[in-house]
Design an enzyme around this catalytic site. Structure first.
Site, mmCIF file in Angstrom:
data_model
loop_
_atom_site.group_PDB
_atom_site.id
_atom_site.type_symbol
_atom_site.label_atom_id
_atom_site.label_comp_id
_atom_site.label_asym_id
_atom_site.label_seq_id
_atom_site.Cartn_x
_atom_site.Cartn_y
_atom_site.Cartn_z
ATOM 1 N N PHE A 1 -24.260 10.418 -3.689
ATOM 2 C CA PHE A 1 -24.306 9.004 -4.059
ATOM 3 C C PHE A 1 -25.741 8.640 -4.429
ATOM 4 C CE2 PHE A 1 -22.419 4.664 -2.484
ATOM 5 C CZ PHE A 1 -22.475 4.197 -3.787
ATOM 6 N N GLY B 1 -41.229 8.135 -13.565
ATOM 7 C CA GLY B 1 -39.976 8.701 -13.050
ATOM 8 C C GLY B 1 -39.311 9.658 -14.036
ATOM 9 N N LYS C 1 -26.151 21.989 -11.749
ATOM 10 C CA LYS C 1 -26.317 23.255 -12.492
ATOM 11 C C LYS C 1 -26.259 24.496 -11.594
ATOM 12 C CE LYS C 1 -30.050 21.197 -13.859
ATOM 13 N NZ LYS C 1 -29.910 19.765 -13.864
ATOM 14 N N VAL D 1 -25.295 20.560 -18.960
ATOM 15 C CA VAL D 1 -26.132 20.938 -20.112
ATOM 16 C C VAL D 1 -26.243 19.741 -21.050
ATOM 17 C CG1 VAL D 1 -26.378 22.486 -22.100
ATOM 18 C CG2 VAL D 1 -25.419 23.358 -19.959
ATOM 19 N N LYS E 1 -29.701 26.205 -17.904
ATOM 20 C CA LYS E 1 -28.734 25.746 -18.907
ATOM 21 C C LYS E 1 -28.380 26.877 -19.878
ATOM 22 C CE LYS E 1 -30.262 21.099 -18.128
ATOM 23 N NZ LYS E 1 -31.334 20.127 -18.338
ATOM 24 N N THR F 1 -24.302 16.494 -6.049
ATOM 25 C CA THR F 1 -25.392 16.671 -5.070
ATOM 26 C C THR F 1 -26.563 17.394 -5.769
ATOM 27 O OG1 THR F 1 -24.567 18.796 -4.250
ATOM 28 C CG2 THR F 1 -23.732 16.810 -3.157
ATOM 29 N N ASP G 1 -35.397 24.885 -15.479
ATOM 30 C CA ASP G 1 -34.241 24.013 -15.726
ATOM 31 C C ASP G 1 -33.568 24.381 -17.060
ATOM 32 O OD1 ASP G 1 -32.722 21.383 -15.225
ATOM 33 O OD2 ASP G 1 -33.569 21.075 -17.210
ATOM 34 N N GLY H 1 -30.191 10.592 -17.139
ATOM 35 C CA GLY H 1 -29.986 9.148 -16.942
ATOM 36 C C GLY H 1 -28.697 8.949 -16.180
ATOM 37 N N GLY I 1 -26.842 16.522 -20.427
ATOM 38 C CA GLY I 1 -26.442 15.181 -19.962
ATOM 39 C C GLY I 1 -25.317 14.601 -20.805
HETATM 40 N N1 LIG Z 1 -30.130 12.351 -12.748
HETATM 41 C C1 LIG Z 1 -29.771 12.825 -13.930
HETATM 42 O O1 LIG Z 1 -30.017 12.211 -14.969
HETATM 43 C C2 LIG Z 1 -29.021 14.127 -14.027
HETATM 44 C C3 LIG Z 1 -28.613 14.600 -15.292
HETATM 45 C C4 LIG Z 1 -27.849 15.782 -15.366
HETATM 46 C C5 LIG Z 1 -27.577 16.479 -14.197
HETATM 47 N N2 LIG Z 1 -28.047 16.015 -12.994
HETATM 48 C C6 LIG Z 1 -27.689 16.766 -11.784
HETATM 49 O O2 LIG Z 1 -26.755 15.974 -11.046
HETATM 50 C C7 LIG Z 1 -26.929 16.162 -9.640
HETATM 51 C C8 LIG Z 1 -27.173 14.823 -8.987
HETATM 52 O O3 LIG Z 1 -28.369 14.276 -9.513
HETATM 53 P P1 LIG Z 1 -28.960 12.889 -8.992
HETATM 54 O O4 LIG Z 1 -30.065 12.552 -9.918
HETATM 55 O O5 LIG Z 1 -27.875 11.935 -8.740
HETATM 56 O O6 LIG Z 1 -29.582 13.347 -7.584
HETATM 57 P P2 LIG Z 1 -30.056 12.397 -6.418
HETATM 58 O O7 LIG Z 1 -30.389 11.034 -6.928
HETATM 59 O O8 LIG Z 1 -31.077 13.153 -5.655
HETATM 60 O O9 LIG Z 1 -28.737 12.218 -5.489
HETATM 61 C C9 LIG Z 1 -28.212 13.262 -4.748
HETATM 62 C C10 LIG Z 1 -27.167 12.707 -3.792
HETATM 63 O O10 LIG Z 1 -26.643 13.793 -3.042
HETATM 64 C C11 LIG Z 1 -26.667 13.446 -1.656
HETATM 65 N N3 LIG Z 1 -26.823 14.649 -0.871
HETATM 66 C C12 LIG Z 1 -27.925 15.410 -0.648
HETATM 67 N N4 LIG Z 1 -27.624 16.461 0.123
HETATM 68 C C13 LIG Z 1 -26.304 16.352 0.406
HETATM 69 C C14 LIG Z 1 -25.402 17.112 1.199
HETATM 70 N N5 LIG Z 1 -25.797 18.215 1.857
HETATM 71 N N6 LIG Z 1 -24.109 16.702 1.266
HETATM 72 C C15 LIG Z 1 -23.687 15.582 0.631
HETATM 73 N N7 LIG Z 1 -24.495 14.824 -0.114
HETATM 74 C C16 LIG Z 1 -25.797 15.202 -0.211
HETATM 75 C C17 LIG Z 1 -27.841 12.511 -1.497
HETATM 76 O O11 LIG Z 1 -27.664 11.760 -0.305
HETATM 77 P P3 LIG Z 1 -28.621 10.527 0.107
HETATM 78 O O12 LIG Z 1 -28.247 9.385 -0.810
HETATM 79 O O13 LIG Z 1 -28.231 10.261 1.520
HETATM 80 O O14 LIG Z 1 -30.012 11.020 -0.084
HETATM 81 C C18 LIG Z 1 -27.720 11.700 -2.774
HETATM 82 O O15 LIG Z 1 -26.804 10.658 -2.583
HETATM 83 C C19 LIG Z 1 -28.086 17.156 -9.487
HETATM 84 O O16 LIG Z 1 -27.546 18.432 -9.300
HETATM 85 C C20 LIG Z 1 -28.835 17.037 -10.815
HETATM 86 O O17 LIG Z 1 -29.504 18.223 -11.168
HETATM 87 C C21 LIG Z 1 -28.747 14.861 -12.876
#
Ligand SMILES: NC(=O)c1ccc[n+]([C@@H]2O[C@H](COP(=O)([O-])OP(=O)(O)OC[C@H]3O[C@@H](n4cnc5c(N)ncnc54)[C@H](OP(=O)(O)O)[C@@H]3O)[C@@H](O)[C@H]2O)c1
Length: 333
Positions: free
Chosen positions: A11, A200, A118, A145, A218, A89, A214, A314, A147
């Site tokens: 989340f 950020g 990934k 890959v 991909k 996660t 990263d 994003g 987004g």
């Molecule tokens: N952000 C992007 O734009 C983007 C784009 C493409 C792919 N991704 C990928 O998508 C995934 C999520 O990215 P994000 O940016 O949303 O990451 P994030 O903001 O760090 O959120 C990760 C979430 O996972 C929860 N979490 C951590 N460890 C956990 C566990 N052991 N069990 C259950 N929940 C757990 C965290 O809990 P807490 O809230 O309690 O900390 C947080 O809610 C990653 O793998 C990332 O590489 C992200």
């Protein structure tokens, strides 16, 4: 109207994006309604088998007063009644955990899984696909890959029947942002990287991005999922952008070029290419995209060259890719 129950594991930025998108559409798309019955983070779970109030849950998470029950993500995955698991996660490129276990457990129960993570896809693509097939579930990962930029969905339908011969592109927005600003504003690497962290755009520890890891992840996902290879991170010849100098960018510019971090995968036998490196790209080439954009050139037998450009990251953009996978699953149910 068919209703599919959804459990969201994670989340953070992407998990919140998925909730916002579903809340904004009342979770309804033509003849499909998604009912979110569980959301978990690292501290517990929020559950309602009749469907959570998404606006309220989002508000509570943002205010820091989410009313969790004391149930671990793995227990939710094993016990709850849902059709689709959305696994979002953090990525761990070395172990794939915790996502790898979460995804495998859901697939073992015959559930379908959508992930943006990934790590599990790069490490265990074949095993997870076999698990999905054996248990009649689907395993989809468009968001891993590029987004929001469609790659797998594009190949699945609009380019169905095409043999893909080569894929190359810009798959990391942070690196592209840094290289763009260095080139356009004549600013040194360290200064742009610090600013990217403040905005950020780069992580506090940007190693994964700037050292090309990263992008290499991909390339592994594309190699295994599109070309049926069986490769891992160590097979990708990887060089990042930390050694790209202002001098090199200036020289490139004088010859009508820009320097971009390009990932490429090309499957042909002995000539197999799996690499990530800074490369010269003509300024007027479609891959010479600016800022945080991602871009891919997909070369195919029938359709020829196809270019896609889009936002590689994003909250909402990544949720868009996740939603498209969820709707594909709904169409197959
Ligand atoms: N952000 C992007 O734009 C983007 C784009 C493409 C792919 N991704 C990928 O998508 C995934 C999520 O990215 P994000 O940016 O949303 O990451 P994030 O903001 O760090 O959120 C990760 C979430 O996972 C929860 N979490 C951590 N460890 C956990 C566990 N052991 N069990 C259950 N929940 C757990 C965290 O809990 P807490 O809230 O309690 O900390 C947080 O809610 C990653 O793998 C990332 O590489 C992200």
């Amino acid at each position: 109207m068919k209703t599919l129950k959804v459990a969201i594991i994670g989340f953070g930025s992407v998990g919140k994006g998925v909730l916002k998108v579903l809340a904004g559409s009342s979770s309804t798309y033509d003849d499909v309604k998604f009912k979110v019955v569980a959301i978990t983070d690292s501290r517990g779970a929020v559950l309602d088998d009749n469907g959570l109030d998404l606006e309220q849950v989002l508000k509570q998470k943002n205010n820091g007063d989410l009313k969790r029950v004391d149930k671990k993500s793995l227990d939710v995955i094993r016990d709850c009644d849902y059709d689709i698991l959305v696994e979002v996660t953090p990525t761990d490129a070395r172990t794939g955990e915790p996502g790898l276990t979460y995804i495998a457990e859901a697939l073992k129960r015959g559930k379908s899984v959508v992930t943006s993570n990934k790590g599990p896809v790069a490490l265990k693509y074949k095993e997870l696909c076999e698990l999905a097939k054996k248990n009649n579930g689907l395993f989809l990962f468009e968001a891993t890959v590029g987004g929001a930029m469609p790659v797998f969905n594009l190949l699945r339908m609009p380019l169905a029947g095409n043999k893909v011969t080569n894929i190359m592109g810009i798959f990391n927005g942070t690196c592209n942002y840094i290289l763009t600003r260095m080139a356009n504003e004549d600013l040194p690497y360290d200064m742009v990287l610090s600013e990217a962290k403040e905005l950020g755009i780069a992580e506090a520890d940007p190693t994964y991005d700037v050292e090309g890891i990263d992008t290499a992840l991909k390339i592994v996902i594309l190699a295994n999922a599109v070309f049926g290879m069986d490769v891992s991170l160590k097979d990708v010849d990887t060089v990042g952008i930390s050694s790209v100098s202002l001098e090199a960018l200036k020289l490139a510019s004088q010859s009508g070029m820009v320097i971009k971090l390009i990932g490429e995968v090309h499957p042909n036998g002995e000539e197999r290419v799996l690499k990530v490196s800074p490369r010269l790209v003509p300024k007027n080439h479609p891959l010479a995209v600016q800022g945080t954009l991602n871009a891919a050139l997909i070369q195919t037998k029938l359709a020829g060259d196809i270019f896609v450009v889009g936002k590689g990251a994003g909250s909402i953009e990544t949720a868009s890719a996740i939603l498209s996978d969820m709707l594909y699953i709904a169409s197959r149910k």
